[in-house]
Design a protein around this motif. Structure first.
Motif, mmCIF file in Angstrom:
data_model
loop_
_atom_site.group_PDB
_atom_site.id
_atom_site.type_symbol
_atom_site.label_atom_id
_atom_site.label_comp_id
_atom_site.label_asym_id
_atom_site.label_seq_id
_atom_site.Cartn_x
_atom_site.Cartn_y
_atom_site.Cartn_z
ATOM 1 N N MET A 1 0.834 -1.209 0.000
ATOM 2 C CA MET A 1 0.000 0.000 0.000
ATOM 3 C C MET A 1 0.866 1.256 0.000
ATOM 4 S SD MET A 1 -3.204 0.981 0.104
ATOM 5 C CE MET A 1 -4.311 2.271 0.625
ATOM 6 N N ASN A 2 2.047 1.212 0.663
ATOM 7 C CA ASN A 2 2.908 2.385 0.723
ATOM 8 C C ASN A 2 3.504 2.733 -0.629
ATOM 9 O OD1 ASN A 2 2.521 3.015 3.382
ATOM 10 N ND2 ASN A 2 4.249 1.824 4.120
ATOM 11 N N ASP A 3 3.565 1.745 -1.549
ATOM 12 C CA ASP A 3 4.111 2.008 -2.870
ATOM 13 C C ASP A 3 3.047 2.495 -3.850
ATOM 14 O OD1 ASP A 3 6.654 1.297 -2.102
ATOM 15 O OD2 ASP A 3 6.346 -0.825 -2.575
ATOM 16 N N TRP A 4 1.793 2.488 -3.412
ATOM 17 C CA TRP A 4 0.698 2.934 -4.270
ATOM 18 C C TRP A 4 0.795 4.454 -4.460
ATOM 19 C CZ3 TRP A 4 -4.630 4.431 -2.144
ATOM 20 C CH2 TRP A 4 -5.484 4.805 -3.188
ATOM 21 N N THR A 5 0.570 4.906 -5.689
ATOM 22 C CA THR A 5 0.537 6.340 -5.980
ATOM 23 C C THR A 5 -0.911 6.735 -6.249
ATOM 24 O OG1 THR A 5 2.759 6.278 -6.929
ATOM 25 C CG2 THR A 5 1.376 8.159 -7.505
ATOM 26 N N PRO A 6 -1.609 7.253 -5.252
ATOM 27 C CA PRO A 6 -3.033 7.585 -5.436
ATOM 28 C C PRO A 6 -3.220 8.750 -6.403
ATOM 29 C CG PRO A 6 -2.265 8.358 -3.300
ATOM 30 C CD PRO A 6 -1.141 7.567 -3.890
ATOM 31 N N GLY A 24 -10.461 16.573 2.378
ATOM 32 C CA GLY A 24 -10.251 17.535 1.309
ATOM 33 C C GLY A 24 -8.806 17.998 1.244
ATOM 34 N N PHE A 25 -8.176 18.149 2.418
ATOM 35 C CA PHE A 25 -6.780 18.581 2.465
ATOM 36 C C PHE A 25 -5.870 17.532 1.835
ATOM 37 C CE2 PHE A 25 -2.750 18.495 4.918
ATOM 38 C CZ PHE A 25 -2.207 19.661 4.414
ATOM 39 N N VAL A 26 -6.052 16.259 2.202
ATOM 40 C CA VAL A 26 -5.219 15.197 1.638
ATOM 41 C C VAL A 26 -5.466 15.088 0.133
ATOM 42 C CG1 VAL A 26 -4.786 12.712 1.611
ATOM 43 C CG2 VAL A 26 -5.022 13.906 3.786
ATOM 44 N N LEU A 27 -6.738 15.180 -0.272
ATOM 45 C CA LEU A 27 -7.059 15.095 -1.699
ATOM 46 C C LEU A 27 -6.368 16.204 -2.488
ATOM 47 C CD1 LEU A 27 -8.665 13.732 -3.968
ATOM 48 C CD2 LEU A 27 -10.588 15.229 -3.395
ATOM 49 N N SER A 28 -6.281 17.399 -1.891
ATOM 50 C CA SER A 28 -5.637 18.519 -2.591
ATOM 51 C C SER A 28 -4.145 18.313 -2.767
ATOM 52 C CB SER A 28 -5.881 19.825 -1.829
ATOM 53 O OG SER A 28 -5.114 19.876 -0.634
ATOM 54 N N ARG A 29 -3.561 17.398 -1.991
ATOM 55 C CA ARG A 29 -2.123 17.156 -2.076
ATOM 56 C C ARG A 29 -1.778 15.999 -3.020
ATOM 57 N NH1 ARG A 29 -2.708 21.413 -0.048
ATOM 58 N NH2 ARG A 29 -1.516 22.300 1.686
ATOM 59 N N LEU A 30 -2.785 15.345 -3.573
ATOM 60 C CA LEU A 30 -2.545 14.230 -4.490
ATOM 61 C C LEU A 30 -2.315 14.792 -5.893
ATOM 62 C CD1 LEU A 30 -5.254 11.650 -3.313
ATOM 63 C CD2 LEU A 30 -2.928 12.010 -2.463
ATOM 64 N N LEU A 39 3.269 10.845 1.662
ATOM 65 C CA LEU A 39 2.175 11.741 2.034
ATOM 66 C C LEU A 39 2.262 12.189 3.482
ATOM 67 C CD1 LEU A 39 -0.881 10.165 0.168
ATOM 68 C CD2 LEU A 39 0.372 12.249 -0.397
ATOM 69 N N THR A 40 2.913 11.390 4.336
ATOM 70 C CA THR A 40 3.061 11.791 5.736
ATOM 71 C C THR A 40 3.865 13.076 5.837
ATOM 72 O OG1 THR A 40 2.887 9.516 6.552
ATOM 73 C CG2 THR A 40 3.984 11.116 7.979
ATOM 74 N N ALA A 41 4.989 13.128 5.137
ATOM 75 C CA ALA A 41 5.818 14.335 5.166
ATOM 76 C C ALA A 41 5.110 15.504 4.481
ATOM 77 C CB ALA A 41 7.152 14.068 4.482
ATOM 78 N N LEU A 42 4.275 15.202 3.491
ATOM 79 C CA LEU A 42 3.613 16.252 2.724
ATOM 80 C C LEU A 42 2.447 16.869 3.482
ATOM 81 C CD1 LEU A 42 3.775 17.591 -0.086
ATOM 82 C CD2 LEU A 42 2.099 15.921 -0.882
ATOM 83 N N THR A 43 1.765 16.049 4.291
ATOM 84 C CA THR A 43 0.555 16.527 4.963
ATOM 85 C C THR A 43 0.724 16.730 6.461
ATOM 86 O OG1 THR A 43 -0.249 14.261 5.369
ATOM 87 C CG2 THR A 43 -0.854 15.309 3.269
ATOM 88 N N GLY A 44 1.711 16.055 7.072
ATOM 89 C CA GLY A 44 1.875 16.138 8.516
ATOM 90 C C GLY A 44 1.026 15.132 9.279
ATOM 91 N N ARG A 49 -3.311 7.506 9.805
ATOM 92 C CA ARG A 49 -4.367 8.452 9.472
ATOM 93 C C ARG A 49 -4.459 8.623 7.956
ATOM 94 N NH1 ARG A 49 -9.091 9.627 10.303
ATOM 95 N NH2 ARG A 49 -9.752 11.802 10.055
ATOM 96 N N ILE A 50 -3.321 8.651 7.301
ATOM 97 C CA ILE A 50 -3.299 8.746 5.830
ATOM 98 C C ILE A 50 -4.050 7.559 5.226
ATOM 99 C CG2 ILE A 50 -1.812 8.592 3.792
ATOM 100 C CD1 ILE A 50 -1.711 11.309 4.972
#
Length: 353
Positions: A1-6, A24-30, A39-44, A49-50
């Motif tokens: 799952m960690n290698d998946w690029t959503p 919405g915040f996570v979606l905006s970062r995809l 995504l952890t480093a990108l979103t905090g 939770r991701i």
């Protein structure tokens, strides 16, 4: 799952989905290129939770499902552009093909569309958070909180109409390009936009510039500082874009005319050829030097539209008119030849013919 690029689902009606601010915040970062593990480093947000948020986005149909098999290598998905090798040829050789026009690739256009769609959904949540929770606070308290805020509150502060609060957002160590783009799009005070562009990394970002020129409060002086040194084709695209306020488009035309006088000959030729001469209507009263004329005369012309626009260009040099009269496309179309023969710079023998 960690290698998946959503990847966001471009066909989903994102504005109608019941997304939480975090979703919405996570979606905006995809962006379709960042794997889950980054995504952890990108979103905090922590990894668990991701994973939970992505699961919810999948349920809503906001994100495309993970492929069942390994995706092809990224390089295979982006074959070399066939137009690129032509850029190595001397600008004066060959037909009137575009030289180095900075076209948006299909991949870039799709990425922009997905970013806009996902950010639009998240922006609604952030605006709501600002209006309901943050806006009622005094401006000085909002400024103090903005300096140390974390997302989604930090993104919500990007909607603050007070420039002093925006300045504090920009001083926040967590601020990034995504916040800069929100400010460029939604902040409508010239002072705040000046502060945003005081950060070179933000002012040079294509996404920030894209929203700045669409912001009706962009000062003309700031536009001139940011765009006066850019290529003529970029300036022309701004002047032509009907999604941009007329005041900014008018300034873009003025900046383009000023730069045309000093731009390298190769860049002038690029502008004329890539627009099929349409730009010439905005360059009335401007002439070209001998090198530009020489480069234009070193090409074969097949486009009737380009030939027609050149024939109506009062500043077209005599050598170019003579060169166009020799083109096969002109010999086949009497109306083009007649236009060229009537040009004030047409050779005397051509007028008699």
């Amino acid at each position: 799952m960690n290698d998946w690029t959503p990847k966001p689902n471009p066909s989903a009606a994102l504005a109608k989905l019941p997304l939480t601010p975090e979703e919405g915040f996570v979606l905006s970062r995809l962006d379709g290129a960042t794997p889950v593990k980054h995504l952890t480093a990108l979103t905090g947000f922590p990894p668990e939770r991701i994973q939970a948020i992505l699961a919810r986005l999948l349920e809503h149909g906001a994100v495309l499902p993970a492929p069942t098999s390994a995706p092809p290598p990224r390089t295979a998905a982006h074959p070399p552009r066939t137009a690129e090798p032509a850029e190595a040829e001397p600008p004066g050789a060959g037909a009137e093909e575009p030289l180095t026009e900075e076209r948006e690739t299909p991949e870039e256009a799709t990425a922009d569309a997905m970013e806009d769609a996902s950010t639009e959904v998240a922006a609604g949540n952030w605006r709501q958070l600002f209006e309901r929770t943050l806006h009622p606070l005094p401006a000085d308290e909002r400024a103090s909180r903005a300096r140390a805020a974390e997302d989604p509150e930090l993104s919500a502060f990007c909607f603050d109409p007070v420039p002093a609060v925006i300045q504090c957002v920009l001083e926040n160590t967590r601020v990034g390009l995504a916040h800069a783009r929100l400010i460029a799009r939604h902040h409508h005070n010239p002072v705040g936009l000046e502060a945003l562009c005081g950060r070179a990394a933000f002012a040079s970002d294509a996404g920030v510039r894209r929203w700045l020129v669409r912001n009706p409060q962009l000062p003309s002086g700031l536009f001139r500082r940011l765009w006066s040194g850019r290529r003529l084709m970029e300036q022309y695209k701004v002047a032509l874009d009907r999604d941009i306020p007329e005041g900014t488009r008018r300034t873009a035309r003025e900046v383009m005319r000023t730069r045309f006088n000093t731009a390298p000959a190769e860049e002038r030729v690029e502008l004329i050829l890539n627009t099929e001469g349409r730009v010439l209507a905005s360059l009335v009263g401007l002439a070209v030097d001998g090198k530009t004329a020489s480069l234009l005369c070193g090409r074969t012309y097949r486009s009737p539209m380009l030939i027609q626009n050149l024939a109506r260009w009062s500043a077209a040099p005599p050598v170019l008119i003579a060169h166009l009269l020799k083109q096969e496309a002109v010999r086949r179309q009497p109306q083009l030849r007649m236009l060229l023969q009537r040009h004030p710079n047409a050779p005397a023998d051509a007028r008699r013919g």
